[in-house]
Design a protein around this motif. Structure first.
Motif, mmCIF file in Angstrom:
data_model
loop_
_atom_site.group_PDB
_atom_site.id
_atom_site.type_symbol
_atom_site.label_atom_id
_atom_site.label_comp_id
_atom_site.label_asym_id
_atom_site.label_seq_id
_atom_site.Cartn_x
_atom_site.Cartn_y
_atom_site.Cartn_z
ATOM 1 N N LYS A 18 0.922 -1.091 0.082
ATOM 2 C CA LYS A 18 0.007 -0.071 0.071
ATOM 3 C C LYS A 18 0.959 1.228 0.078
ATOM 4 N N TYR A 19 1.934 1.063 0.724
ATOM 5 C CA TYR A 19 2.796 2.524 0.757
ATOM 6 C C TYR A 19 4.071 2.385 0.265
ATOM 7 N N SER A 20 4.276 1.386 -0.710
ATOM 8 C CA SER A 20 5.487 1.067 -1.374
ATOM 9 C C SER A 20 6.474 2.309 -1.668
ATOM 10 N N ALA A 21 5.443 3.223 -2.372
ATOM 11 C CA ALA A 21 6.250 4.597 -2.857
ATOM 12 C C ALA A 21 6.749 5.513 -1.729
ATOM 13 N N GLU A 22 6.020 5.315 -0.941
ATOM 14 C CA GLU A 22 6.516 6.067 0.292
ATOM 15 C C GLU A 22 7.433 5.530 1.067
ATOM 16 N N VAL A 23 7.656 4.280 1.206
ATOM 17 C CA VAL A 23 8.762 3.637 1.963
ATOM 18 C C VAL A 23 10.005 3.857 1.138
ATOM 19 N N SER A 24 9.967 3.596 -0.152
ATOM 20 C CA SER A 24 11.045 3.781 -1.081
ATOM 21 C C SER A 24 11.406 5.315 -1.006
ATOM 22 N N GLU A 25 10.738 5.977 -1.012
ATOM 23 C CA GLU A 25 11.337 7.542 -0.726
ATOM 24 C C GLU A 25 11.811 7.993 0.468
ATOM 25 N N VAL A 30 17.034 8.980 3.580
ATOM 26 C CA VAL A 30 18.047 8.682 4.768
ATOM 27 C C VAL A 30 19.241 8.285 4.096
ATOM 28 N N TYR A 31 19.171 7.198 2.993
ATOM 29 C CA TYR A 31 20.438 6.744 2.656
ATOM 30 C C TYR A 31 21.377 8.018 1.936
ATOM 31 N N GLN A 32 20.677 9.088 1.324
ATOM 32 C CA GLN A 32 21.477 10.035 0.687
ATOM 33 C C GLN A 32 22.059 10.932 1.747
ATOM 34 N N MET A 36 23.793 6.712 8.611
ATOM 35 C CA MET A 36 22.924 5.515 8.691
ATOM 36 C C MET A 36 22.691 5.165 10.345
ATOM 37 N N MET A 37 23.359 5.748 11.222
ATOM 38 C CA MET A 37 23.101 5.588 12.759
ATOM 39 C C MET A 37 22.996 7.016 13.375
ATOM 40 N N ASP A 38 22.214 7.138 14.287
ATOM 41 C CA ASP A 38 21.983 8.282 15.289
ATOM 42 C C ASP A 38 21.965 9.419 14.257
ATOM 43 N N GLY A 39 21.299 9.364 13.191
ATOM 44 C CA GLY A 39 20.868 10.503 12.409
ATOM 45 C C GLY A 39 19.720 11.318 12.947
ATOM 46 N N PRO A 40 19.336 12.507 12.307
ATOM 47 C CA PRO A 40 18.254 13.206 12.832
ATOM 48 C C PRO A 40 16.868 12.517 12.861
ATOM 49 N N SER A 41 16.725 11.399 12.032
ATOM 50 C CA SER A 41 15.348 10.720 11.937
ATOM 51 C C SER A 41 15.264 9.926 13.362
#
Length: 372
Positions: A18-25, A30-32, A36-41
């Motif tokens: 259902k949310y594959s587009a949002e998940v991919s985005e 985040v990857y860009q 990978m760890m302890d980021g603002p997210s």
């Protein structure tokens, strides 16, 4: 001939579709960042989940088992301390107690909601009792006011195990907001779930919050010094962002679970040899599990399996009946109700994305079973 539908117990794949587009985005964003760890997210999600549970602080960790272990350790639980806990839950509710060589004192459950019987709990308090580990089972809250009263009366530490109860409340007080520390799980099967594992502990105590942050990452303090023995228990930035995305949709997620449960209630309540879940009128349930009781549990489970319906049993034994407890000290006196219900419980599929047609099919097959 009627077509057999294939209905899985979990619907995690449906959420992704259902949310594959949002998940991919989200993942791409985040990857860009390269962090990978302890980021603002991670910090953002901790802030948001703390606010949702009406807590001052939230510390994400690798799973709820770690959260429970850290909570007990931070609360000062020592070897030989007695901890009051339900005798009926997933094994992860009790293993953190054993890891600290404390003594679990198992409490029987009350007859309607599967949670600890408050009268039995009070009877089992001794001079060695140090804490109550309150397990909210199946997406329904324990009586938080009584827990607070008893912990204050006997000077006991109160810790919540809300692994199955994010979003639940009791008398308008949310699970996760009570006691010295609280925990919940982000296992993929939970109300909101990581695409992997995850957990969180909550507290209003700033000193405990600081110690918890050190404990989850090798004892590292804010100055970059490793000042204590710690662990490596963190969620990554992408998981935090995905959880934050789900947190924004949590009310709709809960509503969809409740809608499935209401449909089950409507169609199954007329079956005399089957008991649908009772809901505490003082609480709001999220239906992490939809658990029926029937004397013909094993036969019904087998029949539904032949009809393409996957069910599960939560749980078929008291926790202290696991082989693990041959090696540990524990107390399990006057446990009666658990032994009466453990052979009757059966969990039906309940999740967002389970269609009305599928839920109706499940009810139809259950009725057919009881018509034979």
């Amino acid at each position: 001939m009627e077509t057999i539908q294939k209905i899985p117990f979990f619907g995690i794949d449906r959420f992704y579709k259902k949310y594959s587009a949002e998940v991919s985005e989200i993942i791409s964003t985040v990857y860009q960042t390269g962090q990978m760890m302890d980021g603002p997210s991670v910090a953002g999600f901790e802030k948001n989940i703390a606010a949702y549970c009406n807590r001052k602080h939230a510390i994400t960790v690798n799973n709820c088992t770690d959260a429970l272990y850290f909570s007990l350790k931070l609360a000062g639980i020592k070897e030989g301390d007695e901890i009051l806990i339900t005798g009926y839950s997933f094994i992860a509710s009790v293993t953190p107690i054993l890891m600290l060589n404390a003594i679990p004192v198992f409490v029987d459950i009350e007859p309607d909601y599967f949670s600890m019987d408050m009268n039995d709990l009070e009877k089992k308090i001794t001079k060695k009792t140090k804490a109550i580990l309150a397990v909210h089972l199946y997406g329904q809250a324990m009586p938080l006011d009584i827990l607070e009263t008893l912990s204050a009366k006997y000077n006991l530490i109160l810790i919540e195990d809300g692994a199955q109860a994010l979003g639940c409340s009791y008398k308008n007080k949310k699970v996760g907001s009570t006691g010295l520390l609280s925990c919940t799980s982000f296992d993929p099967t939970k109300i909101i779930g990581a695409f992997g594992t995850g957990g969180v502990l909550f507290t209003d105590d700033y000193e405990i919050y600081k110690e918890a942050k050190k404990l989850r990452y090798h004892g590292k303090n804010d100055k970059g010094q490793y000042e204590m023995l710690g662990y490596n228990s963190r969620i990554n930035s992408a998981q935090a962002a995905l959880l934050d995305f789900q947190l924004m949709k949590i009310e709709d997620i809960i509503l969809q679970r409740r809608n499935v449960a209401e449909l089950y209630n409507r169609y199954l309540k007329e079956i005399p040899r089957l008991e649908t879940p009772k809901i505490n009128p003082d609480g709001i349930a999220t239906f992490h599990k939809y658990v029926i009781k029937t004397e013909k549990r094993d036969e019904l489970k087998k029949y539904l399996g032949t009809q393409g319906i996957h069910t599960m049993i939560h749980y078929d034994k008291a926790m202290f009946e696991n082989v693990l407890f041959e090696k540990f000290d524990y107390k399990a006196e006057n446990i009666h109700r658990i032994h009466r219900i453990k052979n009757k419980v059966l969990s039906l599929p309940v999740y967002p994305g389970l269609t009305e047609n599928e839920a109706g099919y499940i009810c139809q097959k259950i009725k057919e079973f009881y018509s034979y």
